[in-house]
Design a protein around this motif. Sequence first.
Motif, PDB file in Angstrom:
ATOM      1  N   ARG A 197       0.832  -1.405   0.022  1.00  0.00           N
ATOM      2  CA  ARG A 197      -0.020  -0.025   0.073  1.00  0.00           C
ATOM      3  C   ARG A 197       0.924   1.364  -0.021  1.00  0.00           C
ATOM      4  NH1 ARG A 197      -5.386  -0.626   0.759  1.00  0.00           N
ATOM      5  NH2 ARG A 197      -6.189  -2.394   1.675  1.00  0.00           N
ATOM      6  N   LYS A 198       0.265   2.291  -0.276  1.00  0.00           N
ATOM      7  CA  LYS A 198       1.234   3.336  -0.557  1.00  0.00           C
ATOM      8  C   LYS A 198       0.797   4.548   0.704  1.00  0.00           C
ATOM      9  CE  LYS A 198       1.590   3.259  -5.595  1.00  0.00           C
ATOM     10  NZ  LYS A 198       1.310   3.915  -6.798  1.00  0.00           N
ATOM     11  N   GLY A 199       2.025   5.409   0.807  1.00  0.00           N
ATOM     12  CA  GLY A 199       2.094   6.352   1.882  1.00  0.00           C
ATOM     13  C   GLY A 199       1.754   7.721   1.523  1.00  0.00           C
ATOM     14  N   VAL A 200       1.203   8.389   2.657  1.00  0.00           N
ATOM     15  CA  VAL A 200       0.542   9.599   2.486  1.00  0.00           C
ATOM     16  C   VAL A 200       1.168  10.670   3.389  1.00  0.00           C
ATOM     17  CG1 VAL A 200      -1.509  10.949   2.648  1.00  0.00           C
ATOM     18  CG2 VAL A 200      -1.561   8.381   1.979  1.00  0.00           C
ATOM     19  N   ILE A 201       1.402  11.917   2.922  1.00  0.00           N
ATOM     20  CA  ILE A 201       1.996  12.886   3.654  1.00  0.00           C
ATOM     21  C   ILE A 201       0.726  14.100   3.871  1.00  0.00           C
ATOM     22  CG2 ILE A 201       3.525  14.949   4.039  1.00  0.00           C
ATOM     23  CD1 ILE A 201       5.886  12.815   2.740  1.00  0.00           C
ATOM     24  N   ALA A 312       4.272   3.886   4.160  1.00  0.00           N
ATOM     25  CA  ALA A 312       4.066   2.938   2.820  1.00  0.00           C
ATOM     26  C   ALA A 312       4.056   1.626   3.535  1.00  0.00           C
ATOM     27  CB  ALA A 312       5.078   2.982   1.685  1.00  0.00           C
ATOM     28  N   LEU A 313       3.234   0.690   2.940  1.00  0.00           N
ATOM     29  CA  LEU A 313       3.297  -0.797   3.243  1.00  0.00           C
ATOM     30  C   LEU A 313       4.141  -1.211   2.075  1.00  0.00           C
ATOM     31  CD1 LEU A 313       2.810  -3.496   4.676  1.00  0.00           C
ATOM     32  CD2 LEU A 313       0.577  -3.491   3.433  1.00  0.00           C
ATOM     33  N   GLU A 314       5.519  -1.624   2.134  1.00  0.00           N
ATOM     34  CA  GLU A 314       6.309  -2.106   1.207  1.00  0.00           C
ATOM     35  C   GLU A 314       6.052  -3.828   1.161  1.00  0.00           C
ATOM     36  OE1 GLU A 314      10.473  -0.739   1.736  1.00  0.00           O
ATOM     37  OE2 GLU A 314       9.670   1.023   2.681  1.00  0.00           O
ATOM     38  N   LYS A 315       6.381  -4.128  -0.145  1.00  0.00           N
ATOM     39  CA  LYS A 315       6.449  -5.529  -0.492  1.00  0.00           C
ATOM     40  C   LYS A 315       7.441  -6.381   0.423  1.00  0.00           C
ATOM     41  CE  LYS A 315       5.539  -8.503  -4.195  1.00  0.00           C
ATOM     42  NZ  LYS A 315       4.273  -8.434  -5.348  1.00  0.00           N
ATOM     43  N   ASN A 316       7.055  -7.416   1.112  1.00  0.00           N
ATOM     44  CA  ASN A 316       8.159  -8.163   1.703  1.00  0.00           C
ATOM     45  C   ASN A 316       7.999  -9.663   1.673  1.00  0.00           C
ATOM     46  OD1 ASN A 316       6.664  -8.844   4.520  1.00  0.00           O
ATOM     47  ND2 ASN A 316       5.894  -6.782   4.036  1.00  0.00           N
ATOM     48  N   GLU A 317       8.971 -10.126   2.216  1.00  0.00           N
ATOM     49  CA  GLU A 317       8.998 -11.728   1.913  1.00  0.00           C
ATOM     50  C   GLU A 317       7.799 -12.150   2.821  1.00  0.00           C
ATOM     51  OE1 GLU A 317      12.292 -15.256   2.438  1.00  0.00           O
ATOM     52  OE2 GLU A 317      12.938 -13.046   2.181  1.00  0.00           O
ATOM     53  N   MET A 318       7.633 -11.927   4.214  1.00  0.00           N
ATOM     54  CA  MET A 318       6.789 -12.519   4.992  1.00  0.00           C
ATOM     55  C   MET A 318       5.279 -12.331   4.540  1.00  0.00           C
ATOM     56  SD  MET A 318       6.484 -14.431   7.536  1.00  0.00           S
ATOM     57  CE  MET A 318       4.904 -15.122   7.864  1.00  0.00           C
ATOM     58  N   GLY A 319       5.344 -10.913   3.909  1.00  0.00           N
ATOM     59  CA  GLY A 319       3.793 -10.703   3.239  1.00  0.00           C
ATOM     60  C   GLY A 319       3.486 -11.624   2.407  1.00  0.00           C
ATOM     61  N   TYR A 352       3.459  -1.987   9.729  1.00  0.00           N
ATOM     62  CA  TYR A 352       4.556  -2.338   8.827  1.00  0.00           C
ATOM     63  C   TYR A 352       5.622  -1.168   9.323  1.00  0.00           C
ATOM     64  CZ  TYR A 352       8.137  -3.006   5.107  1.00  0.00           C
ATOM     65  OH  TYR A 352       8.975  -3.258   4.393  1.00  0.00           O
ATOM     66  N   SER A 353       5.305  -0.213   9.721  1.00  0.00           N
ATOM     67  CA  SER A 353       6.172   0.869  10.237  1.00  0.00           C
ATOM     68  C   SER A 353       6.757   0.362  11.653  1.00  0.00           C
ATOM     69  CB  SER A 353       5.652   2.176  10.357  1.00  0.00           C
ATOM     70  OG  SER A 353       4.424   2.276  11.463  1.00  0.00           O
TER      71      SER A 353
END
Length: 399
Positions: A197-201, A312-319, A352-353
């Motif tokens: 998912r994407k991040g927001v400021i 942001a929720l970045e793509k990762n191995e456990m996900g 994720y953060s």
Amino acid sequence: SMKGVLQMDINKIKELAEVYLQEQVDLLMRFTSVDSESNYVEGNRQVIDMARAVLETIPGVTMEEMFFEGCGTHLIARIKPEHPEGKIILNSHMDTVFPVGYAAKFPPYVDEDNWLHGLGSGDCKAGFAVSAYAVKIASELGLLPNKEIVMLYSCDEEIGSITSRKVFEKEAPGTECAYIFESAAKTDKGYGVVSQRKGVILGALDIKGVEAHAGGAYMAGHSAVKELAHKILKLYSFNDYDREIYYNVAPISGGRPNGIVAGDAHMEFCVAGLPDNGPSFAEAEANIESLAASNEDPVCETTVSHRILFPALEKNEMGHKAFQIAEKAGQLLGITMEEIAEPTATDANWFYSFGVPAVDAFGPVESGMHTTEEKVYIPTITEKTALFAAMLGIMKEEQ
């Protein structure tokens, strides 16, 4: 052999998901007839009590509450085996965007097409119903993995998870994955598991100019509003349509009556679609800070501030591993699961953060989120409940 072992249970899982559907529907009807706007402590209390009544029927569940003054209660339900191998979090939020009084104006009902209409039904009350009953079913069938299972139901997601973040952070250590029960992401073939998912400021900008009479002393004035116009255009110039990173300004204000050169101006803005917490955030922050670095009119002064609304929720191995579990469970149920990315942000981003891999969209199919037309498609409640119960069974098998 794993498939063989599970294959026997899959029909039992499906049967129990059917058996409990009426309870889930009744619960959602009760949930959505109560106002539970973020920060509405009274309504939140009612919802938490309804949730507790369900969780109390699951053997071995212990419950604790974290109350925040003026916000409400976060409910943390826990199943902790004697020697757990790992820990997972299940999460959905119990607050809604609808003002107090709306539940009475728009009471829940079920239509002839099998949709349950109700405010907050899909976002995210059904997430509670699916997650709690999936655990209940897995428990009854002896399918719970030997893991600490933390069911975390928060109450301020709609306003940025300001206090729930503290609960997430407290539960983060040792958690291998967080499963978020926001509503389903439908794909052409079946359902998506959202692993990105994407991040927001969010930001604000203020300009101080110099007021002067717009007729008699025009040249002595320095318009903050004119300066603001330059800033607005500059912010929009940062838009990157190819990368789907979007800068948006709203609302704006400034100046006094039109006979006076404006001495002050204000704007708020957001930056959406940031794909990672490194380069893209740094770039956006540099763009934002550049707004204050120089002014078209050097007499004007600009100050700018910003904060992260969602990392942001970045793509990762456990996900990805969590997706594979969902994919296997889907195969057993005849449902196609796909790993997908979504631009919007949820509490998956916050987990994720804090170093917890997170996957999202384990709730049922909804329509009209954040509007008074909000509704949930009832058959998908059964489907998604069975899916997660099967996922718990697969986690057990894979230990």
